[in-house]
Enzyme design. Structure first.
Site, PDB file in Angstrom:
ATOM      1  N   PRO A 171       0.800  -1.228   0.000  1.00  0.00           N
ATOM      2  CA  PRO A 171       0.000   0.000   0.000  1.00  0.00           C
ATOM      3  C   PRO A 171       0.830   1.274   0.000  1.00  0.00           C
ATOM      4  O   PRO A 171       1.876   1.350   0.635  1.00  0.00           O
ATOM      5  CB  PRO A 171      -0.834  -0.112   1.278  1.00  0.00           C
ATOM      6  CG  PRO A 171      -0.098  -1.057   2.149  1.00  0.00           C
ATOM      7  CD  PRO A 171       0.599  -2.009   1.224  1.00  0.00           C
ATOM      8  N   ASN A 172       0.330   2.230  -0.758  1.00  0.00           N
ATOM      9  CA  ASN A 172       0.857   3.589  -0.858  1.00  0.00           C
ATOM     10  C   ASN A 172       2.149   3.706  -1.654  1.00  0.00           C
ATOM     11  O   ASN A 172       2.609   4.819  -1.909  1.00  0.00           O
ATOM     12  CB  ASN A 172       1.031   4.227   0.530  1.00  0.00           C
ATOM     13  CG  ASN A 172      -0.277   4.273   1.281  1.00  0.00           C
ATOM     14  OD1 ASN A 172      -1.276   4.720   0.751  1.00  0.00           O
ATOM     15  ND2 ASN A 172      -0.282   3.766   2.497  1.00  0.00           N
ATOM     16  N   ARG A 208       4.881  11.133  -2.314  1.00  0.00           N
ATOM     17  CA  ARG A 208       4.539  10.926  -0.905  1.00  0.00           C
ATOM     18  C   ARG A 208       5.787  11.024  -0.032  1.00  0.00           C
ATOM     19  O   ARG A 208       6.728  10.269  -0.211  1.00  0.00           O
ATOM     20  CB  ARG A 208       3.922   9.534  -0.771  1.00  0.00           C
ATOM     21  CG  ARG A 208       3.688   9.087   0.631  1.00  0.00           C
ATOM     22  CD  ARG A 208       3.190   7.643   0.643  1.00  0.00           C
ATOM     23  NE  ARG A 208       3.023   7.191   1.996  1.00  0.00           N
ATOM     24  CZ  ARG A 208       3.570   6.089   2.482  1.00  0.00           C
ATOM     25  NH1 ARG A 208       4.299   5.310   1.711  1.00  0.00           N
ATOM     26  NH2 ARG A 208       3.373   5.752   3.730  1.00  0.00           N
ATOM     27  N   TYR A 260      10.860   8.751   1.852  1.00  0.00           N
ATOM     28  CA  TYR A 260      10.874   7.689   0.845  1.00  0.00           C
ATOM     29  C   TYR A 260      11.647   8.040  -0.422  1.00  0.00           C
ATOM     30  O   TYR A 260      11.769   7.209  -1.315  1.00  0.00           O
ATOM     31  CB  TYR A 260       9.430   7.308   0.478  1.00  0.00           C
ATOM     32  CG  TYR A 260       8.666   6.799   1.671  1.00  0.00           C
ATOM     33  CD1 TYR A 260       8.962   5.561   2.231  1.00  0.00           C
ATOM     34  CD2 TYR A 260       7.657   7.555   2.253  1.00  0.00           C
ATOM     35  CE1 TYR A 260       8.272   5.094   3.341  1.00  0.00           C
ATOM     36  CE2 TYR A 260       6.962   7.095   3.360  1.00  0.00           C
ATOM     37  CZ  TYR A 260       7.278   5.869   3.901  1.00  0.00           C
ATOM     38  OH  TYR A 260       6.593   5.410   4.995  1.00  0.00           O
ATOM     39  N   ASN A 294       8.027  -5.654  -0.542  1.00  0.00           N
ATOM     40  CA  ASN A 294       7.932  -4.411   0.203  1.00  0.00           C
ATOM     41  C   ASN A 294       6.459  -4.277   0.551  1.00  0.00           C
ATOM     42  O   ASN A 294       5.665  -3.778  -0.238  1.00  0.00           O
ATOM     43  CB  ASN A 294       8.424  -3.219  -0.622  1.00  0.00           C
ATOM     44  CG  ASN A 294       8.406  -1.933   0.175  1.00  0.00           C
ATOM     45  OD1 ASN A 294       7.776  -1.845   1.225  1.00  0.00           O
ATOM     46  ND2 ASN A 294       9.087  -0.924  -0.329  1.00  0.00           N
ATOM     47  N   ALA A 323       3.065  -0.747   5.097  1.00  0.00           N
ATOM     48  CA  ALA A 323       2.495  -0.815   6.445  1.00  0.00           C
ATOM     49  C   ALA A 323       1.964  -2.200   6.799  1.00  0.00           C
ATOM     50  O   ALA A 323       1.871  -2.538   7.983  1.00  0.00           O
ATOM     51  CB  ALA A 323       1.397   0.229   6.596  1.00  0.00           C
ATOM     52  N   GLU A 370      12.292  -9.467   2.777  1.00  0.00           N
ATOM     53  CA  GLU A 370      11.505  -8.302   3.178  1.00  0.00           C
ATOM     54  C   GLU A 370      12.313  -7.055   2.834  1.00  0.00           C
ATOM     55  O   GLU A 370      13.506  -6.990   3.122  1.00  0.00           O
ATOM     56  CB  GLU A 370      11.220  -8.349   4.677  1.00  0.00           C
ATOM     57  CG  GLU A 370      10.490  -7.139   5.200  1.00  0.00           C
ATOM     58  CD  GLU A 370      10.332  -7.136   6.707  1.00  0.00           C
ATOM     59  OE1 GLU A 370      10.249  -6.028   7.266  1.00  0.00           O
ATOM     60  OE2 GLU A 370      10.283  -8.220   7.326  1.00  0.00           O
ATOM     61  N   HIS A 377      12.372  -2.606   2.546  1.00  0.00           N
ATOM     62  CA  HIS A 377      11.810  -1.287   2.874  1.00  0.00           C
ATOM     63  C   HIS A 377      12.744  -0.204   2.372  1.00  0.00           C
ATOM     64  O   HIS A 377      13.969  -0.346   2.478  1.00  0.00           O
ATOM     65  CB  HIS A 377      11.618  -1.115   4.382  1.00  0.00           C
ATOM     66  CG  HIS A 377      10.699  -2.119   4.966  1.00  0.00           C
ATOM     67  ND1 HIS A 377       9.327  -2.013   4.875  1.00  0.00           N
ATOM     68  CD2 HIS A 377      10.953  -3.272   5.622  1.00  0.00           C
ATOM     69  CE1 HIS A 377       8.780  -3.072   5.458  1.00  0.00           C
ATOM     70  NE2 HIS A 377       9.733  -3.849   5.909  1.00  0.00           N
ATOM     71  N   ARG A 407      12.522   4.532  12.920  1.00  0.00           N
ATOM     72  CA  ARG A 407      11.262   5.274  12.847  1.00  0.00           C
ATOM     73  C   ARG A 407      10.384   4.985  14.065  1.00  0.00           C
ATOM     74  O   ARG A 407      10.857   4.484  15.075  1.00  0.00           O
ATOM     75  CB  ARG A 407      10.558   4.929  11.528  1.00  0.00           C
ATOM     76  CG  ARG A 407      11.410   5.389  10.331  1.00  0.00           C
ATOM     77  CD  ARG A 407      10.748   5.176   9.026  1.00  0.00           C
ATOM     78  NE  ARG A 407       9.516   5.974   8.942  1.00  0.00           N
ATOM     79  CZ  ARG A 407       8.574   5.769   8.038  1.00  0.00           C
ATOM     80  NH1 ARG A 407       8.710   4.811   7.135  1.00  0.00           N
ATOM     81  NH2 ARG A 407       7.493   6.512   8.018  1.00  0.00           N
TER      82      ARG A 407
END
Length: 145
Positions: free
Chosen positions: A10-11, A18, A23, A74, A77, A98, A100, A107
């Site tokens: 998502p996103n 964004r 990012y 990726n 969330a 995984e 990111h 964070r």
């Protein structure tokens, strides 16, 4: 030819627009083009996809069973919330990395927990778009071993 599925959650369709301070400014299309160049150099085939819907990601993972040799995910969330994605990875029995863009450990505290990591052979985070290249190299090396 070895096939690797690269899934984005998502996103991530909003990359480049964004929160560029977190990012970066690269778009998902630019990252995909970079991945395709890296895949060609590594002599692997990739399928690159993005969805904002958890069920679509799960369906893609299920469909990769017996087709793809590995998965780079990726999950955005969903990394921190989706037991269903973790179960899908375990059920598909695909080696998974995984991934990111940001360093999730630097964070907010809720981002420090990953359900995906429990099912992954490794985690790459904090290297921005270069993380995708790192993940492709790592997966190709893992599959060749």
């Amino acid at each position: 030819m070895t096939h690797i599925l690269i899934l984005n959650g998502p996103n991530l369709n909003l990359l480049g627009q964004r929160q560029p301070d977190t990012y970066g400014t690269a778009t998902l299309a630019e990252i995909e083009a970079q991945c395709r160049q890296t895949a060609t150099a590594l002599q692997v085939e990739i399928d690159f996809a993005q969805s904002n819907h958890e069920g679509v990601l799960i369906d893609r993972i299920h469909a990769a069973r017996g087709v793809s040799a590995g998965l780079i995910l990726n999950a955005g969330a969903y990394t921190h919330t989706s037991i269903a994605l973790m179960d899908a990875i375990l059920s598909a029995e695909l080696p998974t990395i995984e991934l990111h863009l940001s360093n999730i450990h630097a964070r907010e505290g809720f981002r420090h927990r990953s359900y995906i990591a429990r099912a992954a052979i490794g985690v790459i985070c904090g290297f921005g778009p270069a993380g995708y290249d790192l993940a492709l190299h790592a997966m190709a090396r893992h599959l060749a071993a």
